[in-house]
Design an enzyme around this catalytic site. Structure first.
Site, PDB file in Angstrom:
ATOM      1  N   HIS A 143      -3.899  13.866   4.726  1.00  0.00           N
ATOM      2  CA  HIS A 143      -5.019  13.100   4.743  1.00  0.00           C
ATOM      3  C   HIS A 143      -5.087  12.153   5.932  1.00  0.00           C
ATOM      4  O   HIS A 143      -4.109  11.590   6.503  1.00  0.00           O
ATOM      5  CB  HIS A 143      -5.411  12.588   3.598  1.00  0.00           C
ATOM      6  CG  HIS A 143      -4.399  11.651   3.111  1.00  0.00           C
ATOM      7  ND1 HIS A 143      -3.059  11.969   2.438  1.00  0.00           N
ATOM      8  CD2 HIS A 143      -4.308  10.038   3.063  1.00  0.00           C
ATOM      9  CE1 HIS A 143      -2.436  10.834   2.155  1.00  0.00           C
ATOM     10  NE2 HIS A 143      -3.087   9.603   2.395  1.00  0.00           N
ATOM     11  N   HIS A 152      -6.950   8.680   7.316  1.00  0.00           N
ATOM     12  CA  HIS A 152      -7.829   7.302   6.930  1.00  0.00           C
ATOM     13  C   HIS A 152      -8.521   6.926   8.055  1.00  0.00           C
ATOM     14  O   HIS A 152      -8.266   6.909   9.043  1.00  0.00           O
ATOM     15  CB  HIS A 152      -6.924   6.262   6.487  1.00  0.00           C
ATOM     16  CG  HIS A 152      -6.153   6.178   5.292  1.00  0.00           C
ATOM     17  ND1 HIS A 152      -6.262   5.798   4.083  1.00  0.00           N
ATOM     18  CD2 HIS A 152      -4.878   6.854   5.144  1.00  0.00           C
ATOM     19  CE1 HIS A 152      -5.339   5.847   3.323  1.00  0.00           C
ATOM     20  NE2 HIS A 152      -4.518   6.751   3.697  1.00  0.00           N
TER      21      HIS A 152
HETATM   22  P1  AMP Z   1      -1.648   7.151   1.336  1.00  0.00           P
HETATM   23  O1  AMP Z   1      -1.069   5.887   0.740  1.00  0.00           O
HETATM   24  O2  AMP Z   1      -1.813   7.291   2.874  1.00  0.00           O
HETATM   25  O3  AMP Z   1      -1.154   8.579   0.648  1.00  0.00           O
HETATM   26  O4  AMP Z   1      -3.226   7.169   0.859  1.00  0.00           O
HETATM   27  C1  AMP Z   1      -3.674   7.839  -0.415  1.00  0.00           C
HETATM   28  C2  AMP Z   1      -5.104   7.082  -0.417  1.00  0.00           C
HETATM   29  O5  AMP Z   1      -5.819   8.120  -1.482  1.00  0.00           O
HETATM   30  C3  AMP Z   1      -5.073   5.910  -0.980  1.00  0.00           C
HETATM   31  O6  AMP Z   1      -6.194   5.237  -0.014  1.00  0.00           O
HETATM   32  C4  AMP Z   1      -6.174   6.128  -2.357  1.00  0.00           C
HETATM   33  O7  AMP Z   1      -6.913   4.871  -2.600  1.00  0.00           O
HETATM   34  C5  AMP Z   1      -6.589   7.352  -2.120  1.00  0.00           C
HETATM   35  N1  AMP Z   1      -7.026   8.033  -3.442  1.00  0.00           N
HETATM   36  C6  AMP Z   1      -6.278   8.479  -4.435  1.00  0.00           C
HETATM   37  N2  AMP Z   1      -6.879   8.986  -5.416  1.00  0.00           N
HETATM   38  C7  AMP Z   1      -8.056   9.148  -5.067  1.00  0.00           C
HETATM   39  C8  AMP Z   1      -9.390   9.693  -5.439  1.00  0.00           C
HETATM   40  N3  AMP Z   1      -9.491  10.367  -6.817  1.00  0.00           N
HETATM   41  N4  AMP Z   1     -10.853   9.605  -4.856  1.00  0.00           N
HETATM   42  C9  AMP Z   1     -10.479   8.850  -3.620  1.00  0.00           C
HETATM   43  N5  AMP Z   1      -9.497   8.640  -3.102  1.00  0.00           N
HETATM   44  C10 AMP Z   1      -8.363   8.527  -3.472  1.00  0.00           C
END
Ligand code: AMP
Length: 137
Positions: A99, A101
């Site tokens: 993903h 950001h």
């Molecule tokens: P990372 O720490 O780079 O793996 O980021 C994971 C991101 O996923 C975090 O910013 C979370 O807030 C986001 N996240 C986790 N679950 C969900 C969800 N159900 N819908 C939207 N974002 C999510």
């Protein structure tokens, strides 16, 4: 089939605030909203992280991340955008599905901080250059 939260979002098993979808890519609001308008862009197929994603799919994801960054500046009043992708736990990755950001920035104390310190002292930069460069080919 993978069980991570983003695969579940792709399959419609978990709801999301969807912004864009095509054959390859899904973009939606990050639930944590580190800053207002914080977006995630993911491939619909499962790849563990950016480094493990085939080039064609990676490019599709980055195309949409770029477009969303432009919209956040033009329409959301953001003054800047941080675009980042964490790879592996050691780099802060918590969801093991690639993903990107897209984090709009409004001011310094808006909820997101990226610290980069100058730690070059004592390092052998020519040796580091050679190590990386010689393995790029
Ligand atoms: P990372 O720490 O780079 O793996 O980021 C994971 C991101 O996923 C975090 O910013 C979370 O807030 C986001 N996240 C986790 N679950 C969900 C969800 N159900 N819908 C939207 N974002 C999510």
């Amino acid at each position: 089939m993978h069980d991570d939260v983003f695969c579940k979002i792709v399959r419609g098993e978990i709801p999301c605030y969807k912004l864009f979808e095509d054959e390859y890519v899904l973009a939606f609001l990050d639930i944590s909203q580190v800053t207002k308008g914080h977006v995630l862009v993911i491939p619909k197929d499962h790849y563990d992280n950016f480094l493990a994603t085939p080039q064609k799919v990676m490019h599709k994801v980055m195309d949409i991340a770029q477009r969303i960054g432009q919209v956040l500046i033009q329409m959301m009043g953001a003054k800047g955008v941080n675009i980042l992708t964490n790879n592996f736990e050691a780099a802060g990755q918590t969801v093991m599905h690639f993903h990107v950001h897209v984090i709009p920035r409004y001011k310094e104390s808006d909820g997101f901080r990226l610290e980069m310190h100058d730690n070059h002292e004592g390092l052998n930069l020519p040796a580091i250059q050679e190590m990386i460069k010689s393995n790029l080919e």
